[in-house]
Design a protein around this motif. Structure first.
Motif, PDB file in Angstrom:
ATOM      1  N   ILE A 125      10.877   1.467   6.081  1.00 15.97           N
ATOM      2  CA  ILE A 125       9.539   1.380   5.510  1.00 15.97           C
ATOM      3  C   ILE A 125       8.508   1.404   6.631  1.00 15.97           C
ATOM      4  CG2 ILE A 125       7.912  -0.059   4.219  1.00 15.97           C
ATOM      5  CD1 ILE A 125      10.053   1.078   2.460  1.00 15.97           C
ATOM      6  N   SER A 126       7.502   2.219   6.454  1.00 14.79           N
ATOM      7  CA  SER A 126       6.353   2.224   7.360  1.00 14.79           C
ATOM      8  C   SER A 126       5.207   1.539   6.623  1.00 14.79           C
ATOM      9  CB  SER A 126       5.959   3.656   7.728  1.00 14.79           C
ATOM     10  OG  SER A 126       4.836   3.664   8.589  1.00 14.79           O
ATOM     11  N   PRO A 127       4.913   0.269   6.975  1.00 15.83           N
ATOM     12  CA  PRO A 127       3.892  -0.479   6.234  1.00 15.83           C
ATOM     13  C   PRO A 127       2.495   0.129   6.387  1.00 15.83           C
ATOM     14  CG  PRO A 127       5.281  -1.949   7.531  1.00 15.83           C
ATOM     15  CD  PRO A 127       5.549  -0.557   8.011  1.00 15.83           C
ATOM     16  N   MET A 128       1.725   0.050   5.306  1.00 16.40           N
ATOM     17  CA  MET A 128       0.332   0.462   5.341  1.00 16.40           C
ATOM     18  C   MET A 128      -0.470  -0.522   4.495  1.00 16.40           C
ATOM     19  SD  MET A 128       0.413   3.900   2.927  1.00 16.40           S
ATOM     20  CE  MET A 128      -1.356   4.185   3.042  1.00 16.40           C
ATOM     21  N   PRO A 129      -1.766  -0.629   4.710  1.00 14.56           N
ATOM     22  CA  PRO A 129      -2.579  -1.591   3.957  1.00 14.56           C
ATOM     23  C   PRO A 129      -2.604  -1.262   2.466  1.00 14.56           C
ATOM     24  CG  PRO A 129      -3.742  -0.827   5.911  1.00 14.56           C
ATOM     25  CD  PRO A 129      -2.554   0.057   5.748  1.00 14.56           C
ATOM     26  N   ARG A 130      -2.616  -2.308   1.652  1.00 20.18           N
ATOM     27  CA  ARG A 130      -2.627  -2.139   0.202  1.00 20.18           C
ATOM     28  C   ARG A 130      -3.802  -1.281  -0.255  1.00 20.18           C
ATOM     29  NH1 ARG A 130      -2.256  -0.673  -4.072  1.00 20.18           N
ATOM     30  NH2 ARG A 130      -1.983  -1.757  -6.041  1.00 20.18           N
ATOM     31  N   GLU A 131      -4.976  -1.489   0.352  1.00 25.32           N
ATOM     32  CA  GLU A 131      -6.165  -0.788  -0.125  1.00 25.32           C
ATOM     33  C   GLU A 131      -6.121   0.717   0.134  1.00 25.32           C
ATOM     34  OE1 GLU A 131      -7.216  -2.545   3.960  1.00 25.32           O
ATOM     35  OE2 GLU A 131      -6.114  -3.150   2.165  1.00 25.32           O
ATOM     36  N   ARG A 132      -5.263   1.160   1.085  1.00 21.49           N
ATOM     37  CA  ARG A 132      -5.145   2.598   1.346  1.00 21.49           C
ATOM     38  C   ARG A 132      -3.955   3.215   0.625  1.00 21.49           C
ATOM     39  NH1 ARG A 132      -6.313   1.374   6.964  1.00 21.49           N
ATOM     40  NH2 ARG A 132      -4.266   2.131   7.654  1.00 21.49           N
ATOM     41  N   ALA A 133      -3.190   2.382  -0.074  1.00 20.78           N
ATOM     42  CA  ALA A 133      -1.969   2.859  -0.712  1.00 20.78           C
ATOM     43  C   ALA A 133      -2.109   3.070  -2.219  1.00 20.78           C
ATOM     44  CB  ALA A 133      -0.832   1.867  -0.443  1.00 20.78           C
ATOM     45  N   ILE A 134      -3.324   2.944  -2.747  1.00 22.69           N
ATOM     46  CA  ILE A 134      -3.517   3.087  -4.191  1.00 22.69           C
ATOM     47  C   ILE A 134      -3.096   4.480  -4.637  1.00 22.69           C
ATOM     48  CG2 ILE A 134      -5.207   3.068  -6.063  1.00 22.69           C
ATOM     49  CD1 ILE A 134      -6.848   1.108  -4.378  1.00 22.69           C
ATOM     50  N   ASP A 135      -2.248   4.524  -5.652  1.00 19.62           N
ATOM     51  CA  ASP A 135      -1.670   5.760  -6.172  1.00 19.62           C
ATOM     52  C   ASP A 135      -2.378   6.101  -7.492  1.00 19.62           C
ATOM     53  OD1 ASP A 135      -0.091   7.890  -6.785  1.00 19.62           O
ATOM     54  OD2 ASP A 135       1.752   6.753  -7.062  1.00 19.62           O
ATOM     55  N   ILE A 136      -3.048   7.239  -7.544  1.00 13.96           N
ATOM     56  CA  ILE A 136      -3.786   7.616  -8.749  1.00 13.96           C
ATOM     57  C   ILE A 136      -2.827   8.131  -9.818  1.00 13.96           C
ATOM     58  CG2 ILE A 136      -5.483   9.202  -9.726  1.00 13.96           C
ATOM     59  CD1 ILE A 136      -6.975   9.138  -7.103  1.00 13.96           C
ATOM     60  N   ASP A 137      -2.726   7.367 -10.897  1.00 14.78           N
ATOM     61  CA  ASP A 137      -1.867   7.754 -12.018  1.00 14.78           C
ATOM     62  C   ASP A 137      -2.617   7.723 -13.348  1.00 14.78           C
ATOM     63  OD1 ASP A 137       0.751   8.545 -12.949  1.00 14.78           O
ATOM     64  OD2 ASP A 137       0.921   6.543 -13.843  1.00 14.78           O
ATOM     65  N   THR A 138      -3.740   7.012 -13.360  1.00 21.90           N
ATOM     66  CA  THR A 138      -4.533   6.869 -14.578  1.00 21.90           C
ATOM     67  C   THR A 138      -6.005   7.108 -14.275  1.00 21.90           C
ATOM     68  OG1 THR A 138      -4.975   4.503 -14.270  1.00 21.90           O
ATOM     69  CG2 THR A 138      -2.921   5.093 -15.410  1.00 21.90           C
ATOM     70  N   GLU A 139      -6.795   7.206 -15.328  1.00 21.08           N
ATOM     71  CA  GLU A 139      -8.234   7.366 -15.168  1.00 21.08           C
ATOM     72  C   GLU A 139      -8.833   6.160 -14.440  1.00 21.08           C
ATOM     73  OE1 GLU A 139     -11.874   9.160 -15.283  1.00 21.08           O
ATOM     74  OE2 GLU A 139      -9.974  10.056 -15.940  1.00 21.08           O
TER      75      GLU A 139
END
Length: 230
Positions: free
Chosen positions: A203-217
């Motif tokens: 795993i290469s950790p990254m900040p939560r705020e940059r990891a948001i995955d767009i799946d919904t509106e």
């Protein structure tokens, strides 16, 4: 040789036309193309899509689209693993180059940075026994502490049990929620394993705020809000 791919289909059920929808003034796929171009370790980039529209938009941002993905690899049920193999083999035939690592970048994580991508690639290069490196973040919930599942009797129980009862989140083992920001895959792993979950993963950790995955509106609106208020 490190080849990046951006694999995206034309159909999107959660957010219609998601991959080319403007996000903070730029089509969604454009963000990832620009991030790939800003990487210091990626040597080439190709797009794998079945959509003429996505192809045109990607090319407007300077990306190479050497083919349109075959229909059998562009269904809702198609796994990305054979999509990766198809893209890699097509590229090698086209250029005569031999690829060592494939780096798949998902357009649905537009807040990732070139530094996040390069960090994952460097971890793969520094870890010869690793087959796959995946970006991830520490989630809000932990299966050892505050996640439950129903057993055969219908009662809820903790997902991951431990010998010692964990009463504080801080005492729970570290877990990661995967983010498709970057999947760094050793070429041999594509042929040695039927899926990344069977391989040796890091795993290469990254900040939560940059990891948001767009799946919904809602995800789309949240990411756009974060971009505008950065």
């Amino acid at each position: 040789m490190i080849l990046a791919t951006i694999c995206c289909r034309g159909g999107s059920k959660g957010v219609p036309s998601k991959n080319i929808r403007p996000l903070n003034g730029i089509p969604l796929i454009g963000h990832t193309v620009l991030q790939a171009k800003a990487s210091s370790l990626i040597q080439d980039l190709i797009i794998s899509t079945d959509s003429e529209q996505i192809s045109e938009v990607a090319q407007d941002f300077g990306a190479n689209v050497p083919f349109l993905r075959p229909d059998d690899l562009a269904t809702d049920t198609a796994s990305k693993w054979p999509v990766f193999i198809h893209a890699l083999e097509f590229y090698e035939r086209l250029t005569g180059q031999s690829v060592d690592y494939l780096v798949d970048l998902d357009v649905t994580v537009p807040l990732k940075t070139a530094a996040d991508i390069d960090k994952a690639i460097q971890l793969a290069l520094d870890s010869p026994d690793a087959d796959v490196v995946i970006t991830g973040y520490e989630p809000e919930r932990n299966p050892y502490f505050n996640m439950m599942e129903l057993n055969v009797s219908g009662f809820a129980q903790i997902v991951k049990s431990s010998k010692k009862t964990i009463v504080r989140r801080q005492d729970a083992p570290t877990v990661y929620s995967l983010s498709p920001a970057a999947y760094v895959i050793k070429k041999s792993a594509l042929y040695d394993f039927e899926h990344w979950s069977k391989a040796n993963c890091l795993i290469s950790p990254m900040p939560r705020e940059r990891a948001i995955d767009i799946d919904t509106e809602l995800d789309f609106r949240l990411v756009e809000f974060l971009m505008k208020t950065k």
